[in-house]
Design an enzyme around this catalytic site. Structure first.
Site, mmCIF file in Angstrom:
data_model
loop_
_atom_site.group_PDB
_atom_site.id
_atom_site.type_symbol
_atom_site.label_atom_id
_atom_site.label_comp_id
_atom_site.label_asym_id
_atom_site.label_seq_id
_atom_site.Cartn_x
_atom_site.Cartn_y
_atom_site.Cartn_z
ATOM 1 N N CYS A 410 0.884 -1.166 0.000
ATOM 2 C CA CYS A 410 0.000 0.000 0.000
ATOM 3 C C CYS A 410 0.913 1.205 0.000
ATOM 4 O O CYS A 410 1.645 1.421 -0.959
ATOM 5 C CB CYS A 410 -0.967 -0.029 1.181
ATOM 6 N N ARG A 416 -2.849 -1.605 5.371
ATOM 7 C CA ARG A 416 -3.637 -2.388 4.416
ATOM 8 C C ARG A 416 -2.882 -3.645 3.976
ATOM 9 O O ARG A 416 -3.480 -4.704 3.756
ATOM 10 C CB ARG A 416 -3.993 -1.519 3.208
#
Length: 753
Positions: A410, A416
């Site tokens: 990410c 993430r």
């Protein structure tokens, strides 16, 4: 030093009890003695006092409401805890109320140092002393289990980061291809934010394909490239092949070793970017500056039968980062792979989404009414959970079914990226669905590879989360209990005026559950690229003040997504829902040292292993409480329901009502619902679920309408149409039957600290 206040009334979910409030340096404790019936009195039944414990880091918001002048109302303190427990304390004496408020704020916010938290003084009970959870995860043992240390393996364990100088946020031992030297790694690290190079996190034992993870590359507006980074990634994607090269891959410069020995080689772009502020803040600022110029349109995406680079961000966000020297891979330089943008939003969006959920629950201390389900749907929380699950499903399919390699990143690769990596491994490997395996997974992908637990969880709290009504201290008062407390005030006033609310004979006193020592809430995604040269050593500063903008529910979302898998596949997990809920509580309790730091280096520097206990001691000492009675450990790929792989049914994403302290009917609506999800995300134009993919990119081709054409590689319209056509035919399988609801375990009471 401690403070005791008598004649305090606690209200929660429309119920109330009278008791005593105790404030100790680490806990806020409310104790009361339940009333008993006349019959029990005759029988001589002895009633023991009950206690409700709160650790100070659990407190998310605290509001003092002084009693209005010449009013019969009582002064009150309202608390929202990170486990979504809402309580209100009423005081007969306003001076005492203010004293309690200031004491809570003092003990919650003024420590300013991690080593002042409860974990550093906690003394475990005898059952926990028999375990040492710090020994649970041994990286060499785990890599051996996965099979990368076997004879003939194409992998090795690099010790380039043994002293954490190469990448302070990475583990000391980094699995990399055997064909890649540490010299190559050294230069490749200059091209990735914070030197978080592509590194192995999962090796599939059947097809030898891998999941690797990294941070974003330092592409910038000049389209910088790194031959060493390209060489490293191509070597990773070649590890499962025999001796034949990757399809469509031909890049002679990758074979040259000259750039390894000469950092000034013209084939290595020397990249220098500013010292990091925060990648997520930069992302938001850059997008705000271009707001209105870029209209993002999302595309439905199935699975590509090729090696895949997964950028978890929305396409626009990734390309916007090029303005500050960051960005995403130029696929002209990575012709051996395809890239997919998943469109998962950053930590600020996730924090705001959870705040909207909180707004729907905000009056839980003064009313028994259920949450507004329309408000819950508008929060977008289920959409975000569904998006993360869909990303995990894509990665699982790529590795497990199409026998491909996947690189995930990410921004910095610790929010993430951790979510997607860990969830994919749960779907791929039955070991991670066992109690011990899940603990190892958290240790590996969250703790060792680095997640900013200290920042995301807000362990040291902030004075912005404390306010005196009509004497605002700072921050956004609307975040505490709703818009200026308007609705809350009306409900509270009505509740206070109810006849007999403080009557000593109120029979509803005992109905306050004495459980709920479980507190849970925030986590997510942040800081940006570091610099091109090897990053300096990082340490935990002597004084760390929580920045509310860095808090986000990233780990909470991971546990929520795991709950979805557990709910959909109830026989495939050794642990139960209560395990996930209690783990989320201990994320914020600060009772153990596991989640107090941002990375492996900080834990080593702070001697967490020697000075604190591991959270796994708690669970291992109470294993029977967290074991799923429906668990079936047998694996048989030829029998339905026993396959090695599991896939999330994204359309069935539901509210994890237990974690919000609500019933299934309150959060998910009445049952049965045959085919529709409990609360369908409604933010797409047609009311359906928003597709996750915001873009597909290969060398010379892109399928995306969310980025100006001038920022993308040239692509013939025919080529784009061909890619789009191919993608449209690749869809993931859907579930043919829905599992029946399982009975939820009831909590037995507060577990004393």
């Amino acid at each position: 030093m401690s403070l005791q206040v008598d004649n305090v009334t606690l209200a929660r979910r429309g119920e109330q009890v009278d008791g005593t409030l105790h404030l100790t340096p680490h806990h806020l404790i409310f104790s009361h003695t339940p009333t008993i019936s006349a019959e029990d009195q005759v029988k001589g039944v002895v009633v023991r006092p009950r206690e409700l414990w709160f650790t100070y880091p659990i407190i998310a918001f605290c509001t003092l409401r002084p009693a209005p002048a010449a009013s019969r109302q009582l002064s009150s303190i309202r608390l929202r805890c990170r486990d979504f427990t809402y309580v209100c304390f009423y005081f007969v004496n306003e001076v005492k109320a203010r004293e309690v408020f200031e004491s809570i704020k003092q003990w919650t916010c003024k420590s300013s140092r991690i080593d002042k938290l409860y974990a550093f003084t906690y003394q475990p009970p005898p059952p926990e002393r028999e375990f040492n959870g710090w020994d649970l995860y041994d990286p060499r043992k785990e890599w051996a289990r996965q099979g990368i240390l076997n004879e003939g393996s194409r992998w090795r364990l690099s010790e380039i980061n043994a002293n954490y100088e190469f990448s302070p946020t990475y583990p000391a031992i980094i699995p990399v291809p055997s064909s890649i030297s540490d010299n190559t790694l050294n230069y490749a690290g200059r091209y990735r934010s914070r030197a978080r190079i592509p590194a192995l996190t999962y090796f599939h034992p059947v097809n030898n394909c891998t999941i690797t993870r990294s941070s974003q590359p330092l592409v910038g507006v000049r389209q910088n490239r790194s031959i060493q980074d390209e060489k490293l990634l191509s070597a990773i994607f070649l590890t499962s092949r025999s001796e034949r090269p990757l399809a469509s891959f031909s890049s002679p410069p990758l074979e040259k070793e000259s750039s390894d020995s000469n950092p000034d080689s013209p084939e290595t772009s020397q990249v220098v970017i500013p010292e990091p502020t925060n990648a997520e803040d930069l992302e938001d600022d850059l997008l705000a500056a271009t707001d209105g110029d870029i209209e993002e349109q999302r595309l439905i995406y199935g699975a590509q039968q090729s090696n895949l680079i997964v950028d978890a961000r929305p396409t626009v966000n990734a390309f916007a980062m090029q303005a500050v020297g960051l960005g995403s891979e130029n696929m002209d330089n990575y012709k051996f792979a395809t890239k997919a943008y998943l469109g998962i939003d950053n930590i600020h969006v996730m924090r705001d989404s959870l705040n909207k959920v909180i707004d729907a629950l905000k009056d839980s201390d003064v009313t028994p009414l259920g949450p507004n389900r329309d408000q819950l749907a508008r929060s977008g929380w289920l959409k975000h959970i569904g998006g993360i699950l869909e990303g995990a499903r894509l990665i699982t399919r790529q590795v497990g079914l199409t026998h491909s390699h996947v690189l995930i990143h990410c921004s910095d690769g610790w929010d993430r990226t951790s979510q997607l990596s860990a969830l994919s491994q749960i779907c791929l490997d039955p070991y991670y669905r066992t109690l011990e395996g899940f603990m190892v997974l958290v240790e590996k992908d969250w703790l060792s590879f680095g997640h900013m637990f200290r920042h995301r969880s807000g362990h040291l709290n902030s004075e912005k989360w404390f306010q005196i009504e009509n004497e605002r201290i700072g921050g956004d008062p609307n975040r505490a209990f709703g818009e200026g407390g308007g609705a809350g005030k009306a409900l509270e006033n009505a509740f206070l005026s109810a006849k007999g609310f403080f009557g000593r004979d109120n029979n509803s006193r005992d109905s306050l559950p004495d459980s709920d020592g479980e507190m849970q809430s925030y986590d997510s995604d942040s800081p940006a690229g570091k610099k091109a040269s090897p990053a300096p050593r990082s340490t935990v500063s002597e004084k760390e003040i929580t920045k509310p903008k860095e808090t986000s529910p990233v780990f909470h979302q991971f546990l929520d997504a795991t709950y979805q898998l557990l709910y959909q596949h109830p026989t495939r997990f050794e642990f139960n829902e209560r395990f996930l809920r209690r783990l989320l509580y201990h994320l914020y309790s600060c009772q153990f040292g596991t989640f107090l730091f941002n990375n492996e280096k900080e834990r080593v520097d702070s001697k967490a292993r020697e000075r604190t206990r591991s959270v796994w001691d708690y669970f291992l000492a109470r294993r029977d409480q967290f074991t799923n009675p429906q668990y079936d450990p047998d694996i048989d790929d030829h029998m339905r329901g026993k396959e090695r792989l599991i896939f999330p049914r994204v359309s069935e994403t539901r509210w994890w009502n237990e974690v919000f302290g609500r019933t299934d009917a309150e959060m998910n609506g009445p049952r049965p619902y045959a085919t529709a999800p409990a609360v369908a995300p409604t933010d797409s134009p047609n009311g359906g679920r928003t597709p996750i993919l915001t873009g597909i990119e290969t060398a010379g081709q892109s399928v995306d309408n969310g980025v100006p054409a001038k920022t993308l590689p040239d692509a013939a319209s025919a080529g784009m149409a061909a890619v789009a056509s191919g993608i449209s035919k690749l869809t993931l399988p859907t579930a043919s039957e829905r599992i029946s609801d399982t009975d939820k375990m009831k909590e037995l009471g507060v577990e004393m600290q």
